[in-house]
Scaffold this active site. Structure first.
Site, short mmCIF file in Angstrom:
data_model
loop_
_atom_site.label_atom_id
_atom_site.label_comp_id
_atom_site.label_asym_id
_atom_site.label_seq_id
_atom_site.Cartn_x
_atom_site.Cartn_y
_atom_site.Cartn_z
CB SER A 125 -0.89 0.02 1.15
OG SER A 125 -1.54 1.25 1.58
CE1 TYR A 150 -4.08 -2.36 5.36
CE2 TYR A 150 -3.72 -0.19 5.22
CZ TYR A 150 -3.77 -1.40 4.46
OH TYR A 150 -3.85 -1.41 3.24
CE LYS A 154 -1.40 -4.28 3.37
NZ LYS A 154 -1.72 -5.63 2.78
#
Length: 340
Positions: A125, A150, A154
């Site tokens: 991302s 989150y 990544k």
């Protein structure tokens, strides 16, 4: 060739399965249906004329992952989508995110390194860049401290893959850093199906447009941008899906320059929140009920991709415009509501 797609009934996963099957790959999907619907299989079959193999289980269960790879010893590549992705939820439930997004990644890589040659595509991302110092964002931009658990999964996920590739030359991997995927398949058979209140802008817009939500909140109009609202790079999900096939073929054909590579996937163009709203109003003919409210913590001002590397090296380019993507998202929303 047989390709495993984890989370293959999700939004990006399902569109990628369609593109893989259209290119002649045999696809096996593993999904625990925690954020997807079994009906998506019917949509994939309706578009491609072929039903992918489907196994329903939770990849957090290590013995099941081991059993799966023993059963499907002929898997030539893995595209790994299965992960939790709501920023707000990750702040409230960090351990859930670390277990699901990192534990599962480790289990899959442990199985792949047992194979003589394995190809791995990771769903990453643009959140890894945080608020980048320069626009557009190149792959060389520094990875900033994550704004959420989150985002951190990544960043750490990429580090885990890079470190694993370093000591396992047989393993080849590509991390694809997406910007903002939107839209739906032009057939109207698959699209984004958020469970509960949407976390992303476009499904919230379409649900407001169709009357499911009363009003859209625009978080802040006092940012240092042309109209004061945040800017993002919105990419049509079908364009994004095609990039996964291009990345996979690069690995299968041994065209990679090193056994770990990173690519940005976006359009190279930033659109503000108000521009996205105006695009929706243009393609739908509907007036959207929205209200400007205060800023939301953790939102970066602007983020859009420099896509030159993906364009040149992968031979891939996003083709659809913002209006194309919004129109497909709106058509899909109407289909979903009419069937409910």
């Amino acid at each position: 060739m047989k390709i495993l797609v984890t989370g293959g009934l999700g939004f990006i996963g399902s569109h990628t399965v369609v593109e893989l099957q259209n290119e002649g790959f045999e696809v096996v999907i593993v999904d625990n249906l925690s954020n997807s619907s079994i009906n998506v299989l019917d949509g994939i079959e309706a578009i491609t004329g072929k039903r992918p193999i489907f196994e329903e289980f939770d990849l957090r269960h290590k013995p099941k992952v081991q059993d799966f790879f023993q059963k499907h010893a002929d898997i030539a590549g893995v595209i790994h989508f299965a992960a939790s992705k709501a920023v707000g939820e990750s702040v409230a439930e960090p351990l859930l995110y670390y277990e699901n997004n990192l534990g599962v990644l480790v289990y899959i890589l442990q199985e792949l390194k047992k194979k003589e040659g394995a190809n791995f595509i990771f769903s990453s991302s643009c959140t890894v860049y945080g608020q980048a110092d320069q626009m557009p964002i190149t792959e060389a931009a520094p990875v900033k401290p994550a704004e959420s658990p989150y985002g951190n999964t990544k960043q750490v996920g990429e580090e885990i893959i890079r470190d694993t590739c370093k000591v396992n030359p047989e393993l080849k991997a590509i991390a694809l850093r997406y910007f903002n995927p939107i839209g739906a398949h032009p057939s109207g058979k698959i699209g984004e199906l958020p469970i509960g209140v949407p976390q992303n802008l476009v499904p919230f817009i379409t649900q407001t447009g169709v009357g499911l939500r009363e009003q859209l909140s625009v978080f802040g109009d006092d940012y240092p941008t042309e109209d004061g609202t945040c800017i993002r790079d919105y990419i049509h999900v079908v364009d994004l899906a095609k990039a996964h096939v291009a990345a996979l073929q690069r690995l299968l054909e041994d065209k990679n320059e090193s056994n770990y590579e990173v690519f940005n996937l976006g359009t190279g163009k930033g659109s503000s929140v108000l521009e996205v709203i105006h695009s929706f109003e243009r393609v739908s003919g509907e007036k959207l009920n929205y209200k400007i409210v205060g800023r939301r913590p953790g939102d970066v001002i602007q983020a859009y991709a420099d896509t030159q590397k993906a364009n040149k090296v992968l031979g891939w380019k996003a083709k659809s415009s913002l209006d194309d993507a919004m129109k497909s998202a709106w058509e899909w929303e109407k289909i979903v509501r009419s069937s409910n």
